[in-house]
Design an enzyme around this catalytic site. Structure first.
Site, PDB file in Angstrom:
ATOM      1  N   HIS A 112       3.314  10.567   7.624  1.00 30.17           N
ATOM      2  CA  HIS A 112       2.817  10.220   8.962  1.00 30.17           C
ATOM      3  C   HIS A 112       3.930   9.628   9.815  1.00 30.17           C
ATOM      4  O   HIS A 112       4.511   8.605   9.449  1.00 30.17           O
ATOM      5  CB  HIS A 112       1.667   9.219   8.837  1.00 30.17           C
ATOM      6  N   HIS A 137       0.851  -1.215   0.000  1.00 32.52           N
ATOM      7  CA  HIS A 137       0.000   0.000   0.000  1.00 32.52           C
ATOM      8  C   HIS A 137       0.876   1.250   0.000  1.00 32.52           C
ATOM      9  O   HIS A 137       0.370   2.358   0.118  1.00 32.52           O
ATOM     10  CB  HIS A 137      -0.885   0.022   1.261  1.00 32.52           C
ATOM     11  N   HIS A 157       5.627   6.648   7.305  1.00 33.08           N
ATOM     12  CA  HIS A 157       5.211   6.251   5.967  1.00 33.08           C
ATOM     13  C   HIS A 157       4.550   7.466   5.332  1.00 33.08           C
ATOM     14  O   HIS A 157       4.392   8.490   5.994  1.00 33.08           O
ATOM     15  CB  HIS A 157       4.223   5.069   6.032  1.00 33.08           C
ATOM     16  N   THR A 184      -5.900   5.594   9.321  1.00 36.10           N
ATOM     17  CA  THR A 184      -6.570   5.903   8.048  1.00 36.10           C
ATOM     18  C   THR A 184      -6.533   4.704   7.100  1.00 36.10           C
ATOM     19  O   THR A 184      -6.966   4.801   5.952  1.00 36.10           O
ATOM     20  CB  THR A 184      -5.901   7.101   7.331  1.00 36.10           C
ATOM     21  N   GLU A 203      -4.163  13.075   2.901  1.00 39.00           N
ATOM     22  CA  GLU A 203      -5.360  12.461   3.493  1.00 39.00           C
ATOM     23  C   GLU A 203      -6.201  13.565   4.146  1.00 39.00           C
ATOM     24  O   GLU A 203      -7.375  13.744   3.810  1.00 39.00           O
ATOM     25  CB  GLU A 203      -4.935  11.393   4.503  1.00 39.00           C
ATOM     26  N   HIS A 241       1.468   9.034   2.194  1.00 32.66           N
ATOM     27  CA  HIS A 241       0.330   8.839   1.299  1.00 32.66           C
ATOM     28  C   HIS A 241       0.484   9.825   0.140  1.00 32.66           C
ATOM     29  O   HIS A 241       0.994  10.927   0.328  1.00 32.66           O
ATOM     30  CB  HIS A 241      -0.983   9.099   2.042  1.00 32.66           C
TER      31      HIS A 241
HETATM   32  N1  LIG Z   1      -2.162   6.151   8.117  1.00 34.56           N
HETATM   33  S1  LIG Z   1      -1.987   6.057   9.702  1.00 34.56           S
HETATM   34  O1  LIG Z   1      -0.886   6.912  10.139  1.00 34.56           O
HETATM   35  O2  LIG Z   1      -3.273   6.351  10.362  1.00 34.56           O
HETATM   36  C1  LIG Z   1      -1.540   4.427  10.154  1.00 34.56           C
HETATM   37  C2  LIG Z   1      -1.642   3.402   9.237  1.00 34.56           C
HETATM   38  C3  LIG Z   1      -1.272   2.102   9.618  1.00 34.56           C
HETATM   39  C4  LIG Z   1      -0.795   1.829  10.894  1.00 34.56           C
HETATM   40  C5  LIG Z   1      -0.698   2.868  11.790  1.00 34.56           C
HETATM   41  F1  LIG Z   1      -0.272   2.641  13.048  1.00 34.56           F
HETATM   42  C6  LIG Z   1      -1.057   4.173  11.421  1.00 34.56           C
HETATM   43  F2  LIG Z   1      -0.954   5.168  12.318  1.00 34.56           F
HETATM   44 ZN   LIG Z   2      -0.731   7.121   7.208  1.00 34.28          ZN
END
Ligand SMILES: NS(=O)(=O)c1cccc(F)c1F
Ligand SMILES: [Zn+2]
Length: 268
Positions: free
Chosen positions: A125, A71, A100, A207, A112, A102
């Site tokens: 993030h 992803h 990571h 998310t 996002e 988006h």
């Molecule tokens: N996109 S996200 O930052 O909300 C997120 C996504 C996957 C695992 C997580 F721990 C996370 F924080």
């Molecule tokens: Zn994220």
């Protein structure tokens, strides 16, 4: 049909994307979901936040593992020496676990969170978990104050971001889902943060599925700059593990209803 979604992994296409996640992951239909559209006119300037300054301390690390999750890319950065505290985080200390990002098919979209309906070209993030109260990341993700995620918007400009370039330079080695490699360069997460430290904060969720409602969100107001070329490299990652090539051209969830949640801002 359920069978089709059951068969396919969740993703971002019409048949397995955000509109059908709630069928497989009930929390995705909850009342404190993320991301949200940040309506700046309703953000309350919370003097309380002003008082308790958000502070962070990260270590510089080399040989961090970067993974193609199918992803997107994810850098595993468990940093027992890191601390994120203050601001909306009460008395608890949160520790960096991973980061990571988006992005979208074009730079007209990709973030996002949106700000007054405006999307940025991407969003980084930095994921932290509450080590004061919980014994592991997995345990923390089961509690409403378990995680704290710092969100940083990407604007497209002419200067490439040197820290992001350290990530980009490894992507050819993790083209396919499941592949991972170590980033040889030293990474200092502080360098991902904008110079202006004003932020919005609200209670939300992961998310991505299972969309646990366990995140205290802190979204910085000021974007950082990356180049179109850097984003083009993100879009060359493959969502598949084999020879088939299905590029990860977008991996952002659209905004979810804020409902009656408070949206607070702090102009650090
Ligand atoms: N996109 S996200 O930052 O909300 C997120 C996504 C996957 C695992 C997580 F721990 C996370 F924080
Ligand atoms: Zn994220």
């Amino acid at each position: 049909t359920r069978a089709r979604v059951m068969a396919a992994e969740w993703g971002y296409s019409p048949t397995n994307g955000p509109d059908v996640w709630a069928r497989l992951f009930p929390q995705a239909g909850g009342a404190r979901q993320s991301p949200v559209d940040i309506c700046t006119s309703i953000a309350s300037s919370d003097s309380n936040l002003e008082m308790k300054k958000l502070t962070f301390a990260y270590e510089s690390q080399s040989d961090l593992r970067i993974l193609n999750t199918g992803h997107g890319w994810k850098v595993e950065a468990p940093q027992s020496g890191s601390r994120l505290e203050g601001g909306p985080l009460g008395e608890d200390i949160y520790q960096l676990e991973q980061f990571h990002c988006h992005w979208g098919e074009t730079s007209a979209e990709g973030s996002e969170h949106t700000v007054d309906g405006r999307a940025y070209a991407g969003e980084l993030h930095l994921v932290h978990w509450n080590t004061t109260k919980y014994q592991s990341f997995a345990e923390a993700a089961q509690h409403p104050d378990g995680l704290a995620v710092l969100g940083v918007f990407f604007d497209v400009g002419n200067e490439s971001n040197d820290e992001i370039e350290k990530i980009v330079s490894t992507l050819s080695e993790i083209k396919f889902k499941g592949q991972f490699t170590d980033i040889p360069d030293v990474i200092d997460p502080t360098t991902f943060l904008p110079s202006g430290l004003g932020y919005w904060t609200y209670l939300g969720s992961l998310t991505t599925p299972p969309c646990n409602e366990c995140v205290i969100w802190i979204v910085y107001k000021e974007p950082i700059t990356v180049t179109e070329e850097q984003l083009v490299q993100f879009r060359c990652l493959s969502a598949c593990s084999g020879e088939a090539e299905e590029f990860i051209v977008k991996n952002y969830r659209p905004p979810q209803p804020l409902g009656n949640r408070a949206l607070r801002e702090c102009n650090a």
